[in-house]
Scaffold this active site. Structure first.
Site, PDB file in Angstrom:
ATOM      1  N   LYS A   7       0.949  -1.471  -0.075  1.00 39.30           N
ATOM      2  CA  LYS A   7       0.214  -0.584   0.595  1.00 39.30           C
ATOM      3  C   LYS A   7       1.262   1.415  -0.026  1.00 39.30           C
ATOM      4  CE  LYS A   7      -3.885   1.699   1.932  1.00 39.30           C
ATOM      5  NZ  LYS A   7      -4.262   2.987   1.669  1.00 39.30           N
ATOM      6  N   LEU A 199     -10.084   5.216  -0.543  1.00 42.59           N
ATOM      7  CA  LEU A 199     -10.902   5.998  -1.740  1.00 42.59           C
ATOM      8  C   LEU A 199      -9.555   7.068  -1.551  1.00 42.59           C
ATOM      9  CD1 LEU A 199     -14.505   6.964  -2.626  1.00 42.59           C
ATOM     10  CD2 LEU A 199     -12.738   5.327  -3.679  1.00 42.59           C
ATOM     11  N   GLU A 200      -8.357   6.453  -2.083  1.00 41.38           N
ATOM     12  CA  GLU A 200      -7.093   7.490  -2.364  1.00 41.38           C
ATOM     13  C   GLU A 200      -7.106   8.467  -2.985  1.00 41.38           C
ATOM     14  OE1 GLU A 200      -4.103   4.607  -1.811  1.00 41.38           O
ATOM     15  OE2 GLU A 200      -4.913   3.331  -0.484  1.00 41.38           O
ATOM     16  N   GLN A 201      -7.661   8.104  -4.269  1.00 37.45           N
ATOM     17  CA  GLN A 201      -7.732   9.344  -5.276  1.00 37.45           C
ATOM     18  C   GLN A 201      -8.912  10.559  -5.982  1.00 37.45           C
ATOM     19  OE1 GLN A 201      -7.009   6.810  -9.501  1.00 37.45           O
ATOM     20  NE2 GLN A 201      -7.170   5.394  -8.587  1.00 37.45           N
TER      21      GLN A 201
END
Length: 375
Positions: A7, A199-201
């Protein structure tokens, strides 16, 4: 959470002191690994410690504490929890059936949903063929039976939305409704107890809050909702992830911030701390405590082993020190919170599968320590 290796997100953040205020610059936003989005590289709002540091709850070290009665969401989860991500894919870590997970994990987070390209906001789930093959055949029915087995053991299993390959976007009334309905269908089909937002974007705080409130209305009060923001996302209440957490505080179970792959950050005392230290963990958690979240809504997210992340790994014993520092003022580094938080919820790791490669050193070390915390 990267599906192929680790990650890895964010970049090296350098705090610069300018005339008594702080700004940030982002260097090498891709991080040190592969197959992982850069994450939020926008300039964060400046964190300013509040003039009056009033804790959301505190108890003198050694004082007995009954389980919190006002926890939002979460069903019958323990007072202190160890959460871990389970891979619905293969990537060089240990492939596992759900029913073979270390017993110290009380919350299992299944990674990840897929996106329905024909219906914006909608997510789907199915057992990954490569995982099924690696396990000698792992069917949907077997997966559902394993969730039933875990439930009988008092465990909770939730589905995670996001990670490295996610393209789901919840940014309107329609997509919020689609999201809520699709998660609820997965809960009914598989027996999931809730949802994790990773949600990393980027995230739309208002639309996602609407989606999660709709889901709560569908699923009822036992719904588990967890968030897994990157460290940068929780530096200020002005950030979307922090706003989301506060917007749904009454139904939010826990925020498991990824305290790794982040570089240098400001703590709640305005000082700069490098990742990979007990001070980094405690001073970052302090921001959330002072920003309006309850102690029972805060978990410390760390990689299980060094190869599970690009940077920021700490030994499980350091995680224990950080938890003891926050809960009881013990084993702190140079930073010591002004009060104690015996209700601090626990820890999360990426991931159960990576932990299994080291004979569950993380789960055995941190899981046993959680039972010693006050409360």
């Amino acid at each position: 959470m990267a599906q192929t290796s680790s990650k890895i997100g964010g970049g090296l953040l350098v705090a610069v002191l300018l005339a008594g205020s702080y700004t940030f610059s982002v260097l090498n936003p891709g991080g040190g690994g592969t197959q992982q989005p850069a994450g939020d590289t926008s300039t964060p709002a400046v964190y300013v410690p509040p003039a009056t540091k009033t804790p959301t709850s505190s108890t003198a070290p050694g004082t007995s504490v009954t389980p919190c009665s006002n926890c939002g969401g979460g069903g019958s989860l323990p007072h202190h929890i160890l959460a871990g991500y389970w891979h619905n894919f293969t990537n060089g870590s240990t492939a596992l059936r759900l029913n073979n997970i270390n017993a110290n994990y009380s919350l299992i987070i299944v990674a990840f949903t897929n996106t329905d390209p024909g219906k914006p906001g909608t997510v789907t789930f199915s057992i990954d063929p490569s995982l099924s093959s690696a396990l000698g055949g792992y069917s949907q029915d077997a997966f559902i039976n394993d969730i039933t087995t875990l439930h009988a053991q008092g465990k909770k299993v939730i589905i995670s939305v996001g990670g490295q390959n996610s393209s789901v976007s919840v940014n309107s009334a329609d997509t919020a409704t689609n999201f809520a309905n699709s998660i609820h269908e997965l809960m009914k089909t598989y027996g999931f107890d809730g949802v994790d937002i990773d949600l990393e974007q980027g995230i739309n705080a208002n639309s996602m809050a609407s989606a999660l409130r709709q889901l709560s209305a569908l699923a009822g009060p036992d719904l588990i909702i967890t968030l897994a923001p990157q460290t940068l996302d929780m530096q200020s209440t002005g950030h979307d992830y922090f706003q989301l957490a506060l917007n749904i505080k009454d139904i939010l179970t826990v925020v498991n911030t990824q305290f790794y792959n982040s570089g240098t950050m400001l703590g709640c005392d305005g000082k700069v701390y490098a990742q990979g230290t007990v001070d980094f963990l405690t001073a970052q958690a302090c921001i959330q405590l002072q920003g309006g979240l309850r102690p029972d809504q805060i978990g410390l997210g760390l990689p299980a082993i060094a190869s599970a992340a690009g940077s920021g790994y700490v030994a499980p014993s350091v995680v224990n020190d950080a938890l003891s520092c926050l809960a009881a003022g013990k084993n702190c580094g140079s930073f010591k919170p002004s009060t104690t938080y015996p209700d601090i919820r626990g820890a999360m790791t990426w991931s159960i599968n990576w932990d299994a490669t080291s004979s569950y050193n993380f789960a055995n070390t941190v899981g046993s320590h959680l039972g010693t915390l006050s409360g």
